[in-house]
Design a protein around this motif. Structure first.
Motif, PDB file in Angstrom:
ATOM      1  N   ASN A  48       0.868  -1.245  -0.033  1.00  0.00           N
ATOM      2  CA  ASN A  48      -0.021  -0.197   0.227  1.00  0.00           C
ATOM      3  C   ASN A  48       0.825   1.100  -0.081  1.00  0.00           C
ATOM      4  O   ASN A  48       1.485   1.626   1.024  1.00  0.00           O
ATOM      5  CB  ASN A  48      -0.886  -0.099   1.060  1.00  0.00           C
ATOM      6  CG  ASN A  48      -2.032   1.117   1.176  1.00  0.00           C
ATOM      7  OD1 ASN A  48      -1.604   2.249   1.124  1.00  0.00           O
ATOM      8  ND2 ASN A  48      -3.009   0.923   1.512  1.00  0.00           N
ATOM      9  N   ALA A  49       0.946   1.828  -1.021  1.00  0.00           N
ATOM     10  CA  ALA A  49       1.807   2.951  -1.431  1.00  0.00           C
ATOM     11  C   ALA A  49       1.299   4.342  -0.388  1.00  0.00           C
ATOM     12  O   ALA A  49       2.300   4.692   0.138  1.00  0.00           O
ATOM     13  CB  ALA A  49       2.034   3.693  -2.783  1.00  0.00           C
ATOM     14  N   ASP A  50      -0.042   4.546  -0.192  1.00  0.00           N
ATOM     15  CA  ASP A  50      -0.251   5.494   0.700  1.00  0.00           C
ATOM     16  C   ASP A  50       0.322   5.244   2.154  1.00  0.00           C
ATOM     17  O   ASP A  50       0.771   6.250   2.841  1.00  0.00           O
ATOM     18  CB  ASP A  50      -1.721   5.807   0.588  1.00  0.00           C
ATOM     19  CG  ASP A  50      -2.437   6.444  -0.409  1.00  0.00           C
ATOM     20  OD1 ASP A  50      -1.584   7.053  -1.153  1.00  0.00           O
ATOM     21  OD2 ASP A  50      -3.263   5.837  -0.887  1.00  0.00           O
ATOM     22  N   LYS A  51       0.209   4.095   2.745  1.00  0.00           N
ATOM     23  CA  LYS A  51       0.541   3.694   3.967  1.00  0.00           C
ATOM     24  C   LYS A  51       2.112   3.789   3.979  1.00  0.00           C
ATOM     25  O   LYS A  51       2.742   4.005   5.182  1.00  0.00           O
ATOM     26  CB  LYS A  51       0.160   2.296   4.527  1.00  0.00           C
ATOM     27  CG  LYS A  51      -1.384   2.201   4.828  1.00  0.00           C
ATOM     28  CD  LYS A  51      -1.842   0.899   5.389  1.00  0.00           C
ATOM     29  CE  LYS A  51      -3.402   0.758   5.264  1.00  0.00           C
ATOM     30  NZ  LYS A  51      -3.630   1.641   6.819  1.00  0.00           N
ATOM     31  N   LEU A  52       2.664   3.594   2.971  1.00  0.00           N
ATOM     32  CA  LEU A  52       4.291   3.842   3.238  1.00  0.00           C
ATOM     33  C   LEU A  52       4.690   5.040   2.789  1.00  0.00           C
ATOM     34  O   LEU A  52       5.873   5.368   2.403  1.00  0.00           O
ATOM     35  CB  LEU A  52       4.753   2.596   2.275  1.00  0.00           C
ATOM     36  CG  LEU A  52       4.468   1.253   2.588  1.00  0.00           C
ATOM     37  CD1 LEU A  52       4.895   0.113   1.727  1.00  0.00           C
ATOM     38  CD2 LEU A  52       5.265   0.704   3.854  1.00  0.00           C
ATOM     39  N   ASN A  53       3.984   6.200   2.627  1.00  0.00           N
ATOM     40  CA  ASN A  53       4.414   7.463   2.291  1.00  0.00           C
ATOM     41  C   ASN A  53       5.023   7.440   0.859  1.00  0.00           C
ATOM     42  O   ASN A  53       5.644   8.228   0.804  1.00  0.00           O
ATOM     43  CB  ASN A  53       5.065   8.210   3.382  1.00  0.00           C
ATOM     44  CG  ASN A  53       5.132   9.535   3.271  1.00  0.00           C
ATOM     45  OD1 ASN A  53       4.162  10.146   2.860  1.00  0.00           O
ATOM     46  ND2 ASN A  53       6.273  10.242   3.675  1.00  0.00           N
TER      47      ASN A  53
END
Length: 153
Positions: free
Chosen positions: A58-63
């Motif tokens: 999850n790209a969002d959760k990993l900034n």
């Protein structure tokens, strides 16, 4: 070219949905025993139908959810320049995909970054240092509507 039968295709479809299945679970889903499924898997891997198994993060959760498609035009392009460009791009971690395209631009890059400021610095300090890069155009993703990883088979 080897042809795939319907069981091979079912194995590939099933793995696209969930590559973490055990051989036993996969065998159950394609109505075979584990041994022939294991052998088919090894054949599909060795013949290049299955390139690798990955976890989708999850790209969002990993900034890293700021996604940019960057269209690159080279000032000139020949075999050596193309080779140099592609070798450099392969070493840039922010570039998750790169395509040689036809049309107004020579390459299309998919870039993941934390935010606009980071991307601005990336353009200046990374992409801007590539020889023979003439221009680039950035398209910023506002929302992801569809993002499938599998292919239709």
């Amino acid at each position: 070219m080897e042809s795939l039968d319907k069981v091979d295709l079912q194995i590939l479809r099933t793995l696209q949905e969930n590559a973490r299945l055990t051989t036993k679970e996969l065998a159950s889903r394609v109505s075979l025993s584990s041994t022939p499924v294991f052998e088919r898997l090894k054949r599909l891997e060795s013949n290049g139908y299955i390139e690798k198994y990955i976890a989708v993060l999850n790209a969002d959760k990993l900034n890293q959810g700021f996604i940019v498609f960057c269209h690159v035009k080279m000032s000139k392009l020949n075999k050596d320049i193309a080779k140099d460009f592609t070798e450099r791009v392969k070493r840039i971690p922010e570039v998750t995909e790169c395509y040689n395209v036809s049309g107004h631009y020579d390459y299309m890059l998919k870039i993941h970054a934390p935010n606009m400021k980071y991307y601005q610095e990336f353009v200046l300090n990374v992409l801007g240092t590539i020889d023979n890069l003439s221009s680039l155009e950035s398209t910023f993703v506002m929302d992801t509507i569809k993002h499938d990883f599998g292919i239709t088979i």
